[in-house]
Design an enzyme around this catalytic site. Structure first.
Site, PDB file in Angstrom:
ATOM      1  N   GLY A 144      15.452  66.425  56.850  1.00  0.00           N
ATOM      2  CA  GLY A 144      16.296  65.867  57.910  1.00  0.00           C
ATOM      3  C   GLY A 144      17.317  64.853  57.417  1.00  0.00           C
ATOM      4  O   GLY A 144      17.754  64.001  58.191  1.00  0.00           O
ATOM      5  N   GLU A 175      22.102  67.303  54.649  1.00  0.00           N
ATOM      6  CA  GLU A 175      22.361  68.528  55.395  1.00  0.00           C
ATOM      7  C   GLU A 175      23.792  68.703  55.916  1.00  0.00           C
ATOM      8  O   GLU A 175      24.296  69.818  55.969  1.00  0.00           O
ATOM      9  CB  GLU A 175      21.408  68.587  56.605  1.00  0.00           C
ATOM     10  CG  GLU A 175      19.961  68.695  56.217  1.00  0.00           C
ATOM     11  CD  GLU A 175      19.068  68.422  57.410  1.00  0.00           C
ATOM     12  OE1 GLU A 175      19.055  67.272  57.884  1.00  0.00           O
ATOM     13  OE2 GLU A 175      18.406  69.347  57.866  1.00  0.00           O
ATOM     14  N   MET A 228      13.467  66.021  45.457  1.00  0.00           N
ATOM     15  CA  MET A 228      13.660  67.472  45.362  1.00  0.00           C
ATOM     16  C   MET A 228      15.070  67.795  44.896  1.00  0.00           C
ATOM     17  O   MET A 228      15.588  68.869  45.168  1.00  0.00           O
ATOM     18  CB  MET A 228      13.326  68.151  46.687  1.00  0.00           C
ATOM     19  CG  MET A 228      13.742  67.376  47.915  1.00  0.00           C
ATOM     20  SD  MET A 228      12.866  67.933  49.362  1.00  0.00           S
ATOM     21  CE  MET A 228      13.502  66.780  50.585  1.00  0.00           C
ATOM     22  N   LEU A 280      23.070  62.404  53.886  1.00  0.00           N
ATOM     23  CA  LEU A 280      24.061  63.452  53.630  1.00  0.00           C
ATOM     24  C   LEU A 280      23.477  64.770  53.144  1.00  0.00           C
ATOM     25  O   LEU A 280      24.217  65.662  52.758  1.00  0.00           O
ATOM     26  CB  LEU A 280      25.055  62.946  52.579  1.00  0.00           C
ATOM     27  CG  LEU A 280      25.985  61.864  53.109  1.00  0.00           C
ATOM     28  CD1 LEU A 280      26.699  61.188  51.974  1.00  0.00           C
ATOM     29  CD2 LEU A 280      26.995  62.451  54.080  1.00  0.00           C
ATOM     30  N   THR A 315      16.407  95.574  29.484  1.00  0.00           N
ATOM     31  CA  THR A 315      16.901  95.095  30.781  1.00  0.00           C
ATOM     32  C   THR A 315      16.814  96.179  31.845  1.00  0.00           C
ATOM     33  O   THR A 315      17.039  95.913  33.022  1.00  0.00           O
ATOM     34  CB  THR A 315      18.368  94.622  30.683  1.00  0.00           C
ATOM     35  OG1 THR A 315      19.193  95.749  30.396  1.00  0.00           O
ATOM     36  CG2 THR A 315      18.553  93.572  29.621  1.00  0.00           C
ATOM     37  N   SER A 316      16.490  97.379  31.408  1.00  0.00           N
ATOM     38  CA  SER A 316      16.293  98.450  32.381  1.00  0.00           C
ATOM     39  C   SER A 316      14.803  98.791  32.437  1.00  0.00           C
ATOM     40  O   SER A 316      14.202  98.838  33.508  1.00  0.00           O
ATOM     41  CB  SER A 316      17.117  99.664  31.939  1.00  0.00           C
ATOM     42  OG  SER A 316      16.960 100.702  32.830  1.00  0.00           O
ATOM     43  N   VAL A 317      14.200  98.967  31.253  1.00  0.00           N
ATOM     44  CA  VAL A 317      12.762  99.281  31.213  1.00  0.00           C
ATOM     45  C   VAL A 317      11.957  98.082  31.743  1.00  0.00           C
ATOM     46  O   VAL A 317      11.029  98.248  32.541  1.00  0.00           O
ATOM     47  CB  VAL A 317      12.336  99.634  29.768  1.00  0.00           C
ATOM     48  CG1 VAL A 317      10.825  99.777  29.674  1.00  0.00           C
ATOM     49  CG2 VAL A 317      13.014 100.928  29.321  1.00  0.00           C
ATOM     50  N   GLN A 359      25.503  65.973  47.070  1.00  0.00           N
ATOM     51  CA  GLN A 359      24.897  66.556  48.268  1.00  0.00           C
ATOM     52  C   GLN A 359      25.947  67.278  49.103  1.00  0.00           C
ATOM     53  O   GLN A 359      25.693  68.346  49.647  1.00  0.00           O
ATOM     54  CB  GLN A 359      24.229  65.464  49.116  1.00  0.00           C
ATOM     55  CG  GLN A 359      22.948  64.927  48.517  1.00  0.00           C
ATOM     56  CD  GLN A 359      21.921  66.020  48.295  1.00  0.00           C
ATOM     57  OE1 GLN A 359      21.464  66.651  49.227  1.00  0.00           O
ATOM     58  NE2 GLN A 359      21.578  66.271  47.043  1.00  0.00           N
TER      59      GLN A 359
HETATM   60  C1  LIG Z   1      20.026  91.171  35.973  1.00  0.00           C
HETATM   61  C2  LIG Z   1      20.697  92.467  35.677  1.00  0.00           C
HETATM   62  C3  LIG Z   1      21.984  92.677  36.104  1.00  0.00           C
HETATM   63  C4  LIG Z   1      22.624  93.875  35.861  1.00  0.00           C
HETATM   64  N1  LIG Z   1      23.888  94.049  36.315  1.00  0.00           N
HETATM   65  C5  LIG Z   1      24.516  95.222  36.085  1.00  0.00           C
HETATM   66  C6  LIG Z   1      25.830  95.436  36.561  1.00  0.00           C
HETATM   67  O1  LIG Z   1      26.442  94.564  37.180  1.00  0.00           O
HETATM   68  N2  LIG Z   1      26.393  96.639  36.324  1.00  0.00           N
HETATM   69  C7  LIG Z   1      25.750  97.625  35.640  1.00  0.00           C
HETATM   70  O2  LIG Z   1      26.308  98.667  35.446  1.00  0.00           O
HETATM   71  N3  LIG Z   1      24.515  97.442  35.170  1.00  0.00           N
HETATM   72  C8  LIG Z   1      23.884  96.274  35.384  1.00  0.00           C
HETATM   73  N4  LIG Z   1      22.622  96.094  34.918  1.00  0.00           N
HETATM   74  C9  LIG Z   1      21.958  97.203  34.220  1.00  0.00           C
HETATM   75  C10 LIG Z   1      22.174  97.110  32.724  1.00  0.00           C
HETATM   76  O3  LIG Z   1      23.482  97.448  32.397  1.00  0.00           O
HETATM   77  C11 LIG Z   1      21.209  98.055  32.027  1.00  0.00           C
HETATM   78  O4  LIG Z   1      19.919  97.641  32.346  1.00  0.00           O
HETATM   79  C12 LIG Z   1      21.351  98.000  30.549  1.00  0.00           C
HETATM   80  O5  LIG Z   1      22.595  98.380  30.140  1.00  0.00           O
HETATM   81  C13 LIG Z   1      20.279  98.824  29.850  1.00  0.00           C
HETATM   82  O6  LIG Z   1      20.341  98.575  28.462  1.00  0.00           O
HETATM   83  P1  LIG Z   1      19.055  98.162  27.629  1.00  0.00           P
HETATM   84  O7  LIG Z   1      19.413  98.159  26.196  1.00  0.00           O
HETATM   85  O8  LIG Z   1      18.494  96.902  28.119  1.00  0.00           O
HETATM   86  O9  LIG Z   1      18.082  99.355  27.979  1.00  0.00           O
HETATM   87  P2  LIG Z   1      16.526  99.454  27.795  1.00  0.00           P
HETATM   88  O10 LIG Z   1      15.840  98.871  28.974  1.00  0.00           O
HETATM   89  O11 LIG Z   1      16.121  98.921  26.479  1.00  0.00           O
HETATM   90  O12 LIG Z   1      16.362 101.027  27.795  1.00  0.00           O
HETATM   91  C14 LIG Z   1      16.756 101.744  28.908  1.00  0.00           C
HETATM   92  C15 LIG Z   1      16.545 103.237  28.730  1.00  0.00           C
HETATM   93  O13 LIG Z   1      17.428 103.745  27.749  1.00  0.00           O
HETATM   94  C16 LIG Z   1      16.753 104.543  26.824  1.00  0.00           C
HETATM   95  N5  LIG Z   1      17.390 104.370  25.509  1.00  0.00           N
HETATM   96  C17 LIG Z   1      17.898 103.225  25.001  1.00  0.00           C
HETATM   97  N6  LIG Z   1      18.436 103.460  23.801  1.00  0.00           N
HETATM   98  C18 LIG Z   1      18.257 104.765  23.556  1.00  0.00           C
HETATM   99  C19 LIG Z   1      18.597 105.586  22.474  1.00  0.00           C
HETATM  100  N7  LIG Z   1      19.238 105.137  21.419  1.00  0.00           N
HETATM  101  N8  LIG Z   1      18.248 106.886  22.537  1.00  0.00           N
HETATM  102  C20 LIG Z   1      17.596 107.375  23.602  1.00  0.00           C
HETATM  103  N9  LIG Z   1      17.252 106.646  24.647  1.00  0.00           N
HETATM  104  C21 LIG Z   1      17.584 105.355  24.624  1.00  0.00           C
HETATM  105  C22 LIG Z   1      15.347 104.056  26.853  1.00  0.00           C
HETATM  106  O14 LIG Z   1      14.454 105.088  26.460  1.00  0.00           O
HETATM  107  C23 LIG Z   1      15.168 103.628  28.268  1.00  0.00           C
HETATM  108  O15 LIG Z   1      14.721 104.703  29.035  1.00  0.00           O
HETATM  109  C24 LIG Z   1      21.950  94.894  35.148  1.00  0.00           C
HETATM  110  C25 LIG Z   1      20.652  94.698  34.693  1.00  0.00           C
HETATM  111  C26 LIG Z   1      20.024  93.488  34.959  1.00  0.00           C
HETATM  112  C27 LIG Z   1      18.623  93.273  34.478  1.00  0.00           C
END
Ligand SMILES: Cc1cc2nc3c(=O)[nH]c(=O)nc-3n(C[C@H](O)[C@H](O)[C@H](O)COP(=O)(O)OP(=O)(O)OC[C@H]3O[C@@H](n4cnc5c(N)ncnc54)[C@H](O)[C@@H]3O)c2cc1C
Ligand code: FES
Ligand code: FES
Length: 1342
Positions: free
Chosen positions: A1092, A1274, A1051, A1272, A273-275, A1207
């Protein structure tokens, strides 16, 4: 190296109980495209690709051979690499039920409770609820709102989805809330009597009787093969090789360390979710990925003497559960850090992301707005780190968070687990955050704070404060904390702390993310709150020694959010004199409801690929105003799979499209006028290749002057589109001479993104014969697409057919730009002789398509001391963007509707469209009225404040009398307006609640409540007779079945359902006998745009006409055999050579407007209504909660109350978003930053008013319309501004208490930032302010 030792593996997982073996699993492939394209399971939808919308929700199930447990969790398929699924079972919406077999109770209930409109979000909603029920068959309302927090819906307003879910709760008809001792079943809420109207019947919109029971034994079982595999399969490292990328999944910790040593730069991906978003949106590329998903050591949960050790791979959802459990079991003093973490885990993202994201991934990502890192840091957590060299511990502190090399991981190290120490007695930890939206929104600022006192004293021994969102990384106010050590916990310390922290945590005016003053204020507001929290605990611990807080300050500490919702709907059921089988007036379910819920409803991109289909991706301008010096296609053309690239030069003679008479280039040639303007189109044999190649097109620009982005700049440069519009009534100048008071003011209102859940989608298919072309497209205006394509291909319209089955939300955004993009797509298809598909990604869609016009309203108003407005002189400026599009019509409608419900005896209103270097703004639900109406209502509110009267009094005084005349001299009968107004007052117990709000405000300093009631007059009509014509076609087949089609587009508003109700009534046959396949230029030519609010009105008249024509023809046959069936009659007609097919036609409403004279009859009728909203704001953070909304609407005779209420509430919530949280950010160079749900916040389930009451007036006859119904789609959007004015009211109360009595100017949207900054106090005064012009701001209001 792992790959040398281990040959490429086969990927094995299950989808919906079926085994999937993928021999060439590509680590770059995500589950969503795999499901949709490879497995042809198109129920799971693409909405954003970044985890932010929930449209792609599926359930993942995994078996753990150690615990012998199966874990089911919701996940966003758009972020799941397929390679991560080895051994997992995926369940999609198709897997839980279908119309071919048996539908699942969740699917049935969401449909039957009217929880679907366009249906595009529905499969995701279904899967979120389904997964919840797999884990908790009788969930609590809290669990429900949590489960749906990550799913967005742009249509329904969520109320019906909540209602559907509640049917699974233990006590279905109770909110189960005992917050403040109040439950929805309690008759009196806030000690106020509920409004009951004797005359009304309130039948339910759905009946629970006959609902399929939830039977957990019927669910798909976890595949035994996967269990066996997990138990028995020899553990080996698995490697998947893709075209460009390798995925290594080690089997043991040792192998993991080896893999990391071999590939030190490879990320360790857990939740992705980060990568994933970095790869997708920032173009980051990783040739190797290491997946630690099988390493048991990374899932450790161990309770030590000092605290808790949590494995790095545990998901945030698991961490949440573990912490909740420990908190229950351990004494409070030991769990301070855990409680703080748990608080933030409740709002962090949605349940899908929390279930996927790992603790380790969260920590290691070190996002600047991480919610957990500040808390882990103040909690003195340490990281257990391992590499081949051995293990070590790293403190999770500022150096680590800022990636300081000395304190950071080495590339070959991995994080195994995290130690979270117990807190000590006299140690307190708190968590703070403020975001644009309460749930599923990254924090604007967040913070973790910890203090430790010596035993039995209030002297600070340790202090730790971390902030997120205010720097490039999580930062620590270390020096400030050190300086405060040894100080007693008192007000002097607080003042000093604020000064120190502001000095240390400095934020430049140009800081990324903007909102700089707000952030500075939050930094110290949180500190103040921490001070209060700790003081309160100290007081509790030793009441004698520590003085208590003043009562009214305690309000700072209460959390304003409630997770419980309940609603009351009142409407009158169908006329009892109606024939029993006549469905008109009944709350009939959306025709596609069940198909939406099973994923069987087909949207444009769900259509299977046509043989040798190609994909088109646009290249757009990155400059707002520039000369195109050169376009270099060479590199892009050499990429594999690229077939062609179309530029403006290829469109010689056809590079112009005229919409409403205003020409616009299809593709920019010499000059670009906005960021996001289409420059060229890359065509390749796959989506991936087309997108990759599009990134390689090199365009050289030379910036041009002037660069005009904002309305102010346009006014300065006199940059306007012609003509300007003006409406004048009475004699304004004379009236100003006789009034008691005059005030002048202005209000700015930001734009709005349509945010339809289905992005722009089209598929052009050359028929291979006679140059015919079929276009399948998600549009509101097939005829325009047909014309645009025909003109571009230089073909007559009869060779080009446009087909629309349904549209996944449109709201005005699928008209003009869609035509342009469809024309280019069709041209590509024509050139190549192959079908071409073009589906915009969310970011592209938001960048290219524009939205609602930002407005600046300037007013001069003359009024008497009793509140009567006698003269109003107003100027509207709209930001039109670079082309006119529908902007002229928008300002016209703005002017014609600006009076809202008021008789201004002397009025002058002028409106101009500003020509700027922004994407062209266009139609959006409400079409100018939401802006114009807000300006007028602001003006009224200001008049009231000036006169010392309540706004509702001034509203009532100036309201239209029963029979009156509008400024354009059209007669108006406002009897039902007055009825709505009165009923809304009564239903909301307005005056009682007002008194209770005042009492609350007197008792609470940091929280304020606000109440506002706003009336509505929404004129319906298109301003021209021709624009209102409609046609339909009805065929009766020899078996008696009927096929109907008409020019309207489905729609989400349910127009097809209403049309079938019409046929059923007219032909007196059951609805099940009537079918509707979709809309096409082939069946109904020259149909007008669907918009409309009149789609059902106009097309319904045409359908009715067709039915009556048929009945007339068949009358002799029917009368010969009155007991016969339709099959008998059809057969007899055929034998007598009587046509069984009829077209129907409606000419449109008589309509005219003479702008020269300023008079006319542009509208056919008026929809009236009123809404009352109550909010609570947090003056310290700018947060707000919608406590209750009451809406009363006059809908004439509703054809379908379920659809109409849908609506109303959908529009209301969309309006609430417009006026409170939806904020578009543009850079000073004109680049839109807010390009997806992670940056742009539309209302989510947490924004629905805790109580929502909707009441429809008893049916009123309106003979000109279809069965006296009213449009209704809009109107109710505007009622969302009742929330704006309720917040305004609350802010006013706060300001008055702080001695600020001057005029209150609040622009829209009224975001947390604006609320906080308007509640001026010592903290807002304390922050440093930057001289305007001394810095370049990150964003500008356009
Ligand atoms: C839609 C969305 C909403 C979000 N909302 C929030 C929010 O409200 N608040 C908030 O704080 N965050 C939020 N996030 C961020 C989210 O918390 C982080 O993306 C998430 O916690 C990362 O975890 P992951 O397992 O998916 O990481 P990954 O994407 O799998 O990995 C992320 C990084 O961590 C490293 N890593 C992972 N595990 C290890 C390990 N064991 N050893 C060494 N390195 C490691 C990886 O190498 C990589 O660089 C959001 C993200 C999304 C996509
Ligand atoms: S498409 Fe996956 S969350 Fe939006
Ligand atoms: S029904 Fe939810 S987005 Fe349309």
């Amino acid at each position: 190296m792992a790959s040398a030792l281990h040959p490429a593996a086969e990927l094995l997982f299950y989808v919906n109980g079926h085994k999937v073996i993928e021999k060439k699993a590509d680590p770059e492939t995500m589950l969503l495209p795999y499901l949709r394209k490879k497995l042809r399971l198109t129920g799971t939808k693409y909405g954003c690709g970044g985890g932010g919308c929930g449209a792609c929700t599926v359930m993942i199930s995994r078996y753990n051979p150690v615990t012998k447990k199966i874990r089911h969790y919701p996940a966003n398929a758009c972020l799941i690499p397929i390679c991560s699924l080895y051994g997992a079972a995926v369940t999609t919406v198709e897997g839980i039920g279908s119309t071919h077999t048996r539908i699942h109770p969740v699917q049935e209930r969401i449909a039957k409770c009217h929880g679907t409109q366009c249906g595009f979000c529905t499969p995701g909603m279904v899967m979120s609820i389904y997964t919840l029920l797999r884990n908790h068959p009788e969930p609590s309302p809290d669990q429900l709102t949590d489960a749906l927090g990550g799913n967005l819906c742009r249509c329904t307003g969520y109320r019906p989805i909540i209602d559907a879910c509640k049917t699974f709760c233990k006590t279905t008809d109770c909110c189960q809330s005992k917050e403040n001792g109040i439950c929805c079943l309690d008759q009196e809420i806030n000690e106020l009597p509920e409004f009951e109207d004797e005359d009304k019947t309130s039948p339910k919109l759905f009946s629970e009787e006959g609902f399929l029971p939830l039977d957990p034994t019927q669910e798909l079982i976890f595949p035994p093969e996967l269990m066996m595999m997990a138990e028995k399969q020899p553990q080996r490292t698995r490697v998947f090789h893709g075209e460009r990328m390798k995925w290594i999944s080690p089997a043991s910790l040792k192998e993991l360390l080896e893999a990391k040593a071999a590939h030190p730069q490879a990320p360790v991906v857990v939740g992705n979710t980060s990568v994933g978003p970095e790869v997708k949106f920032k173009g980051v590329f990783h040739p190797v990925i290491i997946s630690p998903d099988r390493i048991e050591e990374l899932f450790v949960v161990s309770h030590t003497y000092n605290g808790l050790t949590l494995g790095a791979s545990l998901s945030l959802a698991q961490v949440k559960d573990i912490l909740a459990d420990v908190i229950l079991k351990q004494p409070e003093e030991k769990t301070q850090t855990f409680c703080a973490l748990l608080k933030h885990l409740g709002t962090l993202a949605g349940s899908q992301i929390r279930s996927m994201a790992s603790l380790g991934g969260h920590i290691m990502s070190r996002h600047l707005d991480s919610d957990l890192n500040p808390l882990l840091a103040v909690g003195n957590c340490t990281l257990n780190v391992l590499s081949k060299e051995g293990e070590r511990q790293i403190p999770l502190n500022e150096q680590f968070l800022s990636k300081c090399p000395k304190a950071d991981f080495k590339p070959e190290e991995i994080l195994v687990s995290v130690n979270i120490p117990y807190s000590r007695k006299w140690e307190f930890v708190s968590a703070f955050r403020q975001a644009q939206r309460q749930q599923n929104a990254l924090a604007i600022v967040n913070s973790g704070m910890r203090v430790f006192f010596g035993e039995g004293e209030d002297i600070i021994r340790e202090l730790s404060i971390y902030y997120g969102g205010v720097g490039p990384t999580t930062i620590c106010a270390k020096t400030s904390c050190q300086k405060l050590i040894g100080r007693p916990w008192n007000k002097e310390m607080l003042d000093e702390a604020c000064r120190l922290v502001l000095d240390e945590v400095s934020l430049p005016g140009s800081a990324p993310g903007g909102r700089v003053e707000f952030k500075r204020t939050l930094v110290i507001s949180f500190l103040f709150r921490f001070y209060l929290e700790v003081s309160q605990i100290l007081k509790k611990m030793d009441p004698v020694r520590y003085s208590s807080l003043a009562d009214k300050y305690e309000s700072a500490l209460e959390d304003i959010h409630s997770r419980h919702h309940w609603s009351i709907l009142k409407y009158q059921d169908a006329d009892p004199r109606q024939l029993p089988q006549d469905p008109v007036g009944h709350p009939v379910m959306h025709l596609s409801g069940i198909k939406h819920a099973t994923g069987e409803a087909i949207y444009c991109d769900d259509m299977p690929a046509v043989d040798q289909e190609l994909f088109l991706s646009f290249v757009t301008s990155s400059r707002a105003h520039a000369k195109i010096v050169s376009i270099d296609l060479s590199e892009a053309l050499t990429l594999p799979g690229v077939v062609d690239i179309i530029t403006g030069e290829h469109l010689d003679g056809i590079n112009i499209m005229s919409f409403l008479g205003d020409p616009e280039a299809l593709l920019a040639t010499d000059e670009v006028f906005c960021v996001g303007q289409l420059v060229c189109a890359v065509i390749a044999d796959s989506e991936v290749q087309a997108r990759r190649a599009a990134k390689r097109v090199k365009i050289v620009y030379e910036d041009l002057k002037p660069l005009i982005l904002t309305i102010e700049e346009a006014i300065q440069h006199n940059s306007f589109f012609e003509p300007e519009r003006k409406l004048e009534y009475g004699n304004v100048d004379e009236a100003f001479k006789v009034v008691d008071q005059i005030l002048e003011g202005e209000i700015y209102m930001g734009g709005q993104e349509h945010f339809y859940m289905e992005t722009q989608s089209m598929l052009a298919v050359p028929k291979g014969e006679d140059q015919e072309m079929d276009i399948y497209v998600s549009t509101q205006f097939p005829k325009y697409v047909q014309d645009a394509v025909a003109a571009t291909l230089k073909l007559p319209a009869n060779k080009v057919m446009c087909h629309v089955r349904r549209v996944g939300g449109a709201f005005g955004g699928k008209v003009s730009k869609t035509g342009i993009m469809a024309a280019i797509t069709a041209l590509a298809a024509h050139k190549q002789g192959h079908a071409v598909r073009c589906i915009l990604e969310r970011g592209e869609d938001m960048l290219i398509t524009g939205g609602r016009h930002p407005y600046l309203g300037k007013y001069k108003v003359g009024f008497m001391n009793d509140g009567r407005v006698l003269a109003l002189d107003m100027e509207h400026y709209s930001n039109g963007g670079f082309s006119l599009d529908e902007s002229l019509l928008v300002i016209e409608m703005g002017i014609l509707k600006m009076d809202n419900t008021y008789k201004f005896p002397n009025l002058r209103c002028q409106a101009r469209v500003c020509r700027t270097n922004l994407p062209s703004n266009t139609a959006l639900r409400g079409f100018g009225f939401p802006q114009a109406g807000l300006i007028t209502e602001s003006c009224i509110t200001e008049v009231a404040a000036k006169c010392g009267l309540s706004p509702e009094k001034v509203r009532t005084i100036n309201m239209y009398k029963e029979i009156d005349q509008t400024p354009y001299k059209q007669e108006i009968n406002s009897q039902t307006l007055i009825q709505c107004w009165r009923e809304c007052m009564a239903m909301s117990s307005y005056f009682l609640r007002k008194a209770s709000v005042e009492k609350f405000n007197a008792e609470n300093y940091w929280k304020k409540k606000g109440l506002a009631i706003v009336p509505l007059k929404y004129p319906i009509g298109l301003g021209s007779l021709a624009a209102g014509q409609a046609a339909a076609l009805v065929h009766v087949y020899l078996d008696g079945s009927v096929l109907v089609t008409h020019g309207g587009i489905e729609m989400g508003q349910g127009v097809h359902t209403k049309m079938i109700q019409v046929v059923s009534r007219e032909l007196k046959m059951p609805m099940s006998n009537v079918h509707l396949r979709g809309t096409s230029t082939e069946t109904v030519p020259n149909a007008n745009v669907s918009g409309g609010s009149v789609v059902a009105d106009l097309n319904g008249m045409a359908v009715k006409d067709a039915c009556q024509t048929l009945l007339k023809r068949l009358e002799p046959i029917i009368s010969k055999n009155p007991q016969g069936t339709w099959k008998d009659w059809a057969h007899a007609a055929f034998m007598e050579s009587i046509s069984l097919s009829a077209t129907g036609y409606f000419r449109g409403y008589e309509s005219n407007m003479d702008w020269e004279k300023g008079e006319g009859h542009p509208f056919e009728y008026f929809v009236f209504g009123a809404a009352c909203s109550e909010v609570e704001i947090d003056c310290l953070t700018g947060d707000h909660k919608n406590i209750r909304t009451d809406i009363v609407m006059d809908v004439g005779c509703s054809i379908n109350p379920a659809l109409d209420i849908g609506q109303i509430e959908g529009a209301f919530i969309q309006g609430m978003g417009l006026y409170t949280i939806e904020e578009l950010d543009y850079s000073p160079q004109g680049v839109l930053y807010t390009r997806g749900p992670n940056q742009y916040k539309i209302p989510a389930i947490c924004d629905v008013p805790t109580e929502l009451h909707i009441s429809l007036l008893p049916p009123s006859q309106n003979s000109n319309t279809l069965y006296s119904s009213k449009g209704l789609g809009e109107p109710a959007l505007f009622l969302g501004c009742s929330v704006f004015f309720a917040i305004h009211d609350a802010v006013s109360a706060a300001r008055q208490e702080r001695g600020l009595f001057g005029p209150l100017k609040l622009n829209s949207p009224l975001t947390p930032e604006k609320i906080r900054m308007a509640c001026e106090d010592k903290f807002t005064k304390m922050i440093p302010r930057d001289e305007p012009g001394s810095y370049v701001p990150w964003n500008i209001p356009v």
